[in-house]
Design an enzyme around this catalytic site. Sequence first.
Site, mmCIF file in Angstrom:
data_model
loop_
_atom_site.group_PDB
_atom_site.id
_atom_site.type_symbol
_atom_site.label_atom_id
_atom_site.label_comp_id
_atom_site.label_asym_id
_atom_site.label_seq_id
_atom_site.Cartn_x
_atom_site.Cartn_y
_atom_site.Cartn_z
ATOM 1 N N ARG A 41 -3.375 -10.050 4.939
ATOM 2 C CA ARG A 41 -3.866 -9.728 3.439
ATOM 3 C C ARG A 41 -3.418 -9.527 3.180
ATOM 4 O O ARG A 41 -1.853 -8.445 2.858
ATOM 5 C CB ARG A 41 -5.335 -9.864 3.441
ATOM 6 C CG ARG A 41 -6.281 -10.074 1.938
ATOM 7 C CD ARG A 41 -7.009 -9.139 2.695
ATOM 8 N NE ARG A 41 -7.863 -8.911 1.050
ATOM 9 C CZ ARG A 41 -7.636 -8.345 -0.421
ATOM 10 N NH1 ARG A 41 -6.707 -7.120 -0.356
ATOM 11 N NH2 ARG A 41 -8.200 -8.276 -1.248
ATOM 12 N N LYS B 53 0.689 -0.978 0.122
ATOM 13 C CA LYS B 53 -0.217 0.077 0.217
ATOM 14 C C LYS B 53 1.015 1.162 -0.116
ATOM 15 O O LYS B 53 1.699 1.463 0.329
ATOM 16 C CB LYS B 53 -1.279 0.225 1.010
ATOM 17 C CG LYS B 53 -1.872 -1.053 0.639
ATOM 18 C CD LYS B 53 -3.330 -0.756 2.000
ATOM 19 C CE LYS B 53 -4.880 -1.671 1.647
ATOM 20 N NZ LYS B 53 -5.564 -2.109 2.419
#
Length: 814
Positions: free
Chosen positions: A789, A757
């Site tokens: 995740r 991210k």
Amino acid sequence: MDYHEAANFLFDLRRFRPKPGTESTADLLAHLGNPHEEVDFVQVAGSNGKGSTARMAERALREAGLDVGLYTSPHFDDVRERVQVNGRKIPKTALAEYVESVREYVNDRAADGEAPTFFEVVTGLALWHFGCEDVDVALLEVGIGGKYDATSVVNPVASAVTSVTLEHTGIIGETIAEIATDKAHVAPEDAPLVTATTGEALDAVTEQAGAVVRVGEDDDADVQVEYGGRTNHTEAAVSLSGPDWEVETAIPLLGEFQARNAGVAAALARQVSDVTDEQLARGLRKADWPGRFEVMGRDPVVVLDGAHNPGACEALADTLAEFEDEISDLHLVFGAMHDKDLRGMAEALPTPDRVVACQPNLDRAEDEEVVARAFEESGANEVLTRNAVEGALENALDAAESDDLVVVTGSLYAVAEARTRWTRAEIPKRIRNLDDAREALEGADVTSPGVWRMRGKAVHRVLKTRVQVRQARYLKEEMLSLGGECAVSGTNEQDDENVDVVLMGTLAQFKRLAGKLDGQPYGLSVFADDVREALGIQTDPDRRGYPWEDGTAVMGILNVTPDSFHDGGRYEAVEDAISRAEEMAQAGADIIDVGGESTRPGADEISVEDEIDRVVPVIEEISDLDLLVSIDTRKAPVAEAALEAGADILNDVSGLEDPEMRFVAAEYDAPIVVMHSIDAPVVPDRDVHYDDVVEDVIDELEERVLLAEKAGLDREQIIVDPGLGFGKSSAESFELLGRTDEFHALECPVLVGHSHKSMFGLLGEDDDRTAATVAGTAIAAERGADIVRVHDVAENVAAVNAVEAADTPERFEE
């Protein structure tokens, strides 16, 4: 100004005005420069149903794309609940800023004997905040009456009177007609007043307001409503129709009167905006409203309803009749205010098999013995008393069989105290040093001297929670006697408000505290079990065989999309997706998360049919792998198709925005990931304010978790995801990651989704973010994440194993 100072200032204001009028509120707003003048307002008055109606209209207008304010009363736990924008409470910093700007003015008026009341100043807070946030429209729930209520300082663009019963007779009128006339003064100048009143109340409303839009079940009503009864244990079917529109939907508010409220809300929304039938249907279904025939659980069915007068109790009785073929005994927990018609309320309710009368923690609450007398006279089979709502509810639940019905009612104050059984979070704090201790104490609004004195005592086990003032006093006394410490919020002068407390001690001290609380009054015995649960004292967790029960599980990401941010297009073909799934399984993945629609900024939304066509063929092929399969979707039809194809878990990045999603999960008994998300897809540059990003996210996730729980899922099946990067800055995302362990306050498994991210741009990782992701996985695993995740399974499995080896090396012995 600190928040606790601002809150205390508000609570110390007088509650009633000697003479009626809106001048005081108008003068206060003028002092602020009339910040509300550019906002369109909608007023909702009525004896019953005005809060539910305001909430339904607010949710429908948000579905139409508007920024919407909502002002309601009373609050359940936190005064900030009264003022919301797009479903989020006013921040503590904003409330403190407002009080700072009005304090000198209010004190000057008090010196003249003209101090504004609490309700007037909080109304000013709401109108000020809505102006500052530049909302498109704001819904205002009227306090008392209409003509002289503080909210009537505005010139509404639309207004409603939901219903009229005999209430506040010494203030707004002695008859139905007089009360209706007073309420009808909220009528707007340029639009007809919307009303669901009937008989003499309707005649009086029409005479005062002139043009009206009448909502009712008869053929002559301008908006016709039909109540279709329950569709499940928490929703009911309603049909609404006007001259050129028609809506059929379900609403999360049971009862025939709520169908009328939905009709009023729909008419108001249509007066304000070009809301479509589809938007109305979606908005009404999403309008959850605490304490209004709120079904909290099954086996036994538990209902919270804030009925506070005979008329509301009659409506409650009608709704309870829908359950009469399914239940055996009715257990009633009842607490009311001393100015209410207790005999009338008791007569209006069905005769209970068992009543536990109690006294809410409020000065004007009626004594439990007086409440008990009313139910003894009305013919209840067994009547007991308890001095606290929590204890009364515990008693009723212990006595109830699985086929019984437990109802908490009598006032919203009683309901609010009962509701803490499901909503109170005990947040374990990670205290490594004095700076951590200072932050934990300041976050509970402890005074500066208290922070300085107690910070050195907090470097061990620290638990933050929210309790009644009388509970806080007892906890402090007992914790001190055990050698521990208890810091109480600086707002602790208000006996009828809940306050934050920070408990500090060793595990042994907490264990002894829980033992001392067992059997104590004021609901403290219930709190003892909460402490044990939060700190793992004498508790055996329920096990279902999920991979995260034995340590941090690794969820591999498989995007079968052309446009996902990291791997879009690489696995769009079914054969490529299957090959990738097999690679992840071999690398040690416990779960594979299949996604068919991107939520990256600017992503295009695809149809249900297209999404199903993308994911179902892949799920069918990989469902036989020795792991669990998750479906990443925001749409309930896609979720159901995926579960039918062999998926095991639902992953909803929208946080249950589709109201049907939680029922799909419950029907299939499937775990569901509930993510905190301001927008999905992400809206770039959205400015979202958090007072404390972790505690604010926990607070907002609590209601989402409760929705899933009420649908029939256990908390062990509800996986919470803090939503790193979704409405959070990079720094805020790192704070969420670093405080992962605090999310266990929700008593749910915790998932961290940080893979590749943009937050890692803070570290200069703008290209290959694999190393930073692996480091993030190690942090998450070390701090209690149940699931991570990730895209790169092998590398992150290694990170998880390294953390587990450091914690329990015996598991890895040769």
